[in-house]
Scaffold this motif. Structure first.
Motif, PDB file in Angstrom:
ATOM      1  N   GLN A 259     115.100 -14.768  81.473  1.00  0.00           N
ATOM      2  CA  GLN A 259     114.149 -15.789  81.042  1.00  0.00           C
ATOM      3  C   GLN A 259     113.404 -15.429  79.764  1.00  0.00           C
ATOM      4  OE1 GLN A 259     111.507 -16.857  84.238  1.00  0.00           O
ATOM      5  NE2 GLN A 259     113.133 -17.785  85.472  1.00  0.00           N
ATOM      6  N   VAL A 260     113.055 -14.163  79.602  1.00  0.00           N
ATOM      7  CA  VAL A 260     112.251 -13.758  78.437  1.00  0.00           C
ATOM      8  C   VAL A 260     113.125 -13.269  77.289  1.00  0.00           C
ATOM      9  CG1 VAL A 260     110.387 -12.261  77.623  1.00  0.00           C
ATOM     10  CG2 VAL A 260     110.324 -13.183  79.962  1.00  0.00           C
ATOM     11  N   LEU A 261     114.090 -12.389  77.598  1.00  0.00           N
ATOM     12  CA  LEU A 261     114.946 -11.844  76.547  1.00  0.00           C
ATOM     13  C   LEU A 261     116.129 -12.753  76.230  1.00  0.00           C
ATOM     14  CD1 LEU A 261     115.024  -8.051  77.515  1.00  0.00           C
ATOM     15  CD2 LEU A 261     113.450  -9.251  75.983  1.00  0.00           C
ATOM     16  N   GLY A 262     116.441 -13.684  77.133  1.00  0.00           N
ATOM     17  CA  GLY A 262     117.528 -14.627  76.894  1.00  0.00           C
ATOM     18  C   GLY A 262     118.907 -13.995  76.920  1.00  0.00           C
ATOM     19  N   LEU A 263     119.106 -12.972  77.748  1.00  0.00           N
ATOM     20  CA  LEU A 263     120.400 -12.288  77.812  1.00  0.00           C
ATOM     21  C   LEU A 263     121.315 -12.961  78.838  1.00  0.00           C
ATOM     22  CD1 LEU A 263     119.199  -8.564  77.750  1.00  0.00           C
ATOM     23  CD2 LEU A 263     119.843 -10.020  75.825  1.00  0.00           C
ATOM     24  N   SER A 264     122.619 -12.878  78.594  1.00  0.00           N
ATOM     25  CA  SER A 264     123.605 -13.454  79.499  1.00  0.00           C
ATOM     26  C   SER A 264     123.818 -12.519  80.686  1.00  0.00           C
ATOM     27  CB  SER A 264     124.927 -13.659  78.769  1.00  0.00           C
ATOM     28  OG  SER A 264     125.500 -12.402  78.432  1.00  0.00           O
ATOM     29  N   PRO A 319     116.473 -10.388  68.013  1.00  0.00           N
ATOM     30  CA  PRO A 319     117.802 -10.903  68.377  1.00  0.00           C
ATOM     31  C   PRO A 319     118.298 -10.342  69.704  1.00  0.00           C
ATOM     32  CG  PRO A 319     117.961  -9.302  66.596  1.00  0.00           C
ATOM     33  CD  PRO A 319     116.507  -9.590  66.771  1.00  0.00           C
ATOM     34  N   ALA A 320     119.280 -11.032  70.284  1.00  0.00           N
ATOM     35  CA  ALA A 320     119.795 -10.661  71.603  1.00  0.00           C
ATOM     36  C   ALA A 320     120.365  -9.251  71.615  1.00  0.00           C
ATOM     37  CB  ALA A 320     120.853 -11.667  72.057  1.00  0.00           C
ATOM     38  N   TRP A 321     121.045  -8.851  70.515  1.00  0.00           N
ATOM     39  CA  TRP A 321     121.650  -7.519  70.501  1.00  0.00           C
ATOM     40  C   TRP A 321     120.587  -6.428  70.579  1.00  0.00           C
ATOM     41  CZ3 TRP A 321     120.240  -4.088  66.782  1.00  0.00           C
ATOM     42  CH2 TRP A 321     119.707  -4.606  65.582  1.00  0.00           C
ATOM     43  N   ALA A 322     119.425  -6.679  69.918  1.00  0.00           N
ATOM     44  CA  ALA A 322     118.351  -5.684  69.954  1.00  0.00           C
ATOM     45  C   ALA A 322     117.721  -5.608  71.349  1.00  0.00           C
ATOM     46  CB  ALA A 322     117.288  -6.031  68.917  1.00  0.00           C
ATOM     47  N   SER A 323     117.517  -6.773  71.966  1.00  0.00           N
ATOM     48  CA  SER A 323     116.948  -6.796  73.319  1.00  0.00           C
ATOM     49  C   SER A 323     117.893  -6.149  74.319  1.00  0.00           C
ATOM     50  CB  SER A 323     116.660  -8.245  73.728  1.00  0.00           C
ATOM     51  OG  SER A 323     115.689  -8.829  72.884  1.00  0.00           O
ATOM     52  N   ALA A 324     119.190  -6.446  74.187  1.00  0.00           N
ATOM     53  CA  ALA A 324     120.183  -5.846  75.073  1.00  0.00           C
ATOM     54  C   ALA A 324     120.214  -4.329  74.896  1.00  0.00           C
ATOM     55  CB  ALA A 324     121.566  -6.432  74.801  1.00  0.00           C
ATOM     56  N   GLY A 325     120.117  -3.878  73.643  1.00  0.00           N
ATOM     57  CA  GLY A 325     120.094  -2.442  73.379  1.00  0.00           C
ATOM     58  C   GLY A 325     118.877  -1.779  73.992  1.00  0.00           C
ATOM     59  N   ALA A 326     117.716  -2.453  73.897  1.00  0.00           N
ATOM     60  CA  ALA A 326     116.484  -1.899  74.478  1.00  0.00           C
ATOM     61  C   ALA A 326     116.606  -1.784  75.990  1.00  0.00           C
ATOM     62  CB  ALA A 326     115.294  -2.789  74.110  1.00  0.00           C
ATOM     63  N   LEU A 327     117.183  -2.805  76.628  1.00  0.00           N
ATOM     64  CA  LEU A 327     117.365  -2.760  78.074  1.00  0.00           C
ATOM     65  C   LEU A 327     118.341  -1.655  78.463  1.00  0.00           C
ATOM     66  CD1 LEU A 327     116.788  -3.994  80.851  1.00  0.00           C
ATOM     67  CD2 LEU A 327     118.642  -5.621  80.444  1.00  0.00           C
ATOM     68  N   GLY A 328     119.432  -1.513  77.704  1.00  0.00           N
ATOM     69  CA  GLY A 328     120.408  -0.470  77.983  1.00  0.00           C
ATOM     70  C   GLY A 328     119.816   0.924  77.843  1.00  0.00           C
ATOM     71  N   VAL A 329     119.037   1.141  76.772  1.00  0.00           N
ATOM     72  CA  VAL A 329     118.393   2.443  76.556  1.00  0.00           C
ATOM     73  C   VAL A 329     117.401   2.741  77.680  1.00  0.00           C
ATOM     74  CG1 VAL A 329     116.771   3.689  75.069  1.00  0.00           C
ATOM     75  CG2 VAL A 329     118.702   2.471  74.056  1.00  0.00           C
TER      76      VAL A 329
END
Length: 427
Positions: A259-264, A319-329
């Motif tokens: 909902q917040v980061l908009g990730l798939s 952007p989504a790639w940055a949010s996804a990277g933050a979640l992964g880290v």
């Protein structure tokens, strides 16, 4: 320095047949568990068209027996043969799980049966886990506790990396109820491998089996924990970490990412997969870290590194790639942290708890440490409603990291390593 100097085991654990059999059995069982964790909710959702609330009861019933672990641990301490109890627990879980595919083939699976399976297998798991500490303490040399816990935790972490994919493929091929057979067989394999792994279990003292009541024994176990400086601090720390990590349970994290980061969903799954590899790495490096900075400081580092990284994801934007990277880290670092914490703390506890109290202490730990989790989940839902998902995750990171405050005044940070004999001493 009056410390517990680390004494490297003269023989590698991989050359210890008893340990290898035990490790293999536990590894197989862990992979089987990942299948059931996927299959049981799918049976409820797909075969029985259960609601989300009804599915949630499966998780609640599986963990509910932990609330009685303090009493069960007191009972286990009175039993002479802990290994036999572990084997019985494995075989019992296998039999209970096998009722599902049988009922499915007869067209008789019900939600009530699923609930019964969750409750009974959860109860058997508590029996196994309270009998485990005294068995482990006599299976592995004291100086190899960290190494042994590292190996056991590594296989558990690997099951989280590979298990869901294997489980998904089995469910797809065989349907969820039939796939449960794999988990049942994993418990049979665990029991078979555990059977020959005999240890010199200490005899129960004369009069112990007819001694104080279970409730009095349970109270003695809890009192022992509260009065022991190492156990009191470690329980306070672990309970605090558990509470806050369940405030930001995986459900809230997924909701935030969506909902917040908009990730798939695929991206979120990849991030959690990265977190599992972090846990695997953490389990592997835990012995090296403990040798370098000490067992106690490794526990302290893990207590912070486990909850704190969620703040990285909570403050992500762009952007989504940055949010996804933050979640992964965040998931990767948290995985390393939880293994540094668990591997070293489990080893330290095995070193300081006397034989006659091991199961009682394990029961008291489970009741308090796991009993706090539902409360954390409830508070998490309330906070998310009141202050929002991002603020809730940041609260989790800060509150969880503050669990370190339990350790700082205790002897734990000054414990360097585990000696082959005796109780841990300070630097």
């Amino acid at each position: 320095m009056n410390s517990l100097e680390h004494t490297a085991p003269s023989i590698s654990l991989w050359r210890d047949r008893r340990f290898v059999r035990f490790w293999a059995g536990q590894s197989v069982s862990q992979f089987g568990d990942r299948i059931s964790e996927l299959a049981l909710p799918l049976i409820a959702l797909v075969a029985l068209h259960a609601s989300v609330g009804q599915v949630a009861w499966l998780t609640a019933l599986a963990s509910a027996p932990n609330l009685l672990a303090i009493v069960l641990g007191a009972w286990v301490d009175q039993r002479v043969h802990k290994r036999r109890l572990m084997i019985l627990a494995d075989l019992f879980r296998a039999c209970v799980l096998l009722t599902l595919p049988v009922a499915y083939l007869l067209g008789a699976v019900t939600l009530l049966q699923l609930y019964a399976v969750a409750l009974l297998t959860g109860s058997a798991a508590v029996l196994f886990n309270t009998a485990y500490p005294p068995f482990f303490a006599h299976l592995v040399p004291r100086s190899s506790y960290v190494d042994a816990n590292s190996k056991l935790s590594a296989s558990r972490s690997a099951s989280f990396v590979v298990g869901p994919a294997v489980g998904g493929a089995l469910v797809q091929l065989l349907t969820a109820p039939v796939a449960v057979v794999a988990d049942a067989l994993s418990f049979v394999a665990s029991a078979a491998l555990l059977g020959p792994s005999r240890v010199d279990e200490p005899a129960v003292a004369v009069g112990e089996t007819a001694g104080p009541s279970l409730l009095r024994r349970a109270r003695e176990g809890l009192v022992f924990v509260v009065r022991h400086p190492v156990l009191r601090a470690s329980l306070g720390c672990a309970t605090t970490v558990n509470f806050f990590t369940f405030v930001s349970s995986s459900n809230l994290t997924v909701l935030f990412a969506t909902q917040v980061l908009g990730l798939s969903p695929g991206t979120i799954g990849l991030a959690f997969g990265i977190g599992s590899t972090g846990a695997l790495l953490g389990a592997v490096i835990a012995p090296k870290v403990s040798r370098r900075i000490g067992v106690g400081r490794s526990i302290a580092a893990g207590a912070v590194l486990f909850p704190a990284p969620i703040a990285i994801a909570a403050t992500a934007s762009g952007p989504a790639w940055a949010s996804a990277g933050a979640l992964g880290v965040a998931e990767f670092l948290s995985g390393i942290g939880v293994m540094l914490f668990d591997v070293n703390l489990n080893s330290l506890q095995a070193a300081v708890i006397p034989d006659g109290m091991r199961s009682r202490v394990a029961g008291a730990y489970s009741t308090v440490n796991y009993g706090i989790r539902p409360l954390g989940a409830i508070v998490g839902g309330m906070l998310a409603t009141l202050i929002g998902l991002r603020a809730t995750l940041i609260t989790t990171a800060v509150g969880g990291a503050l669990s370190l405050l339990w350790l700082l005044p205790s002897p734990i940070p000054r414990i360097r390593s585990l000696d082959p004999a005796g109780t841990p001493s300070l630097e």
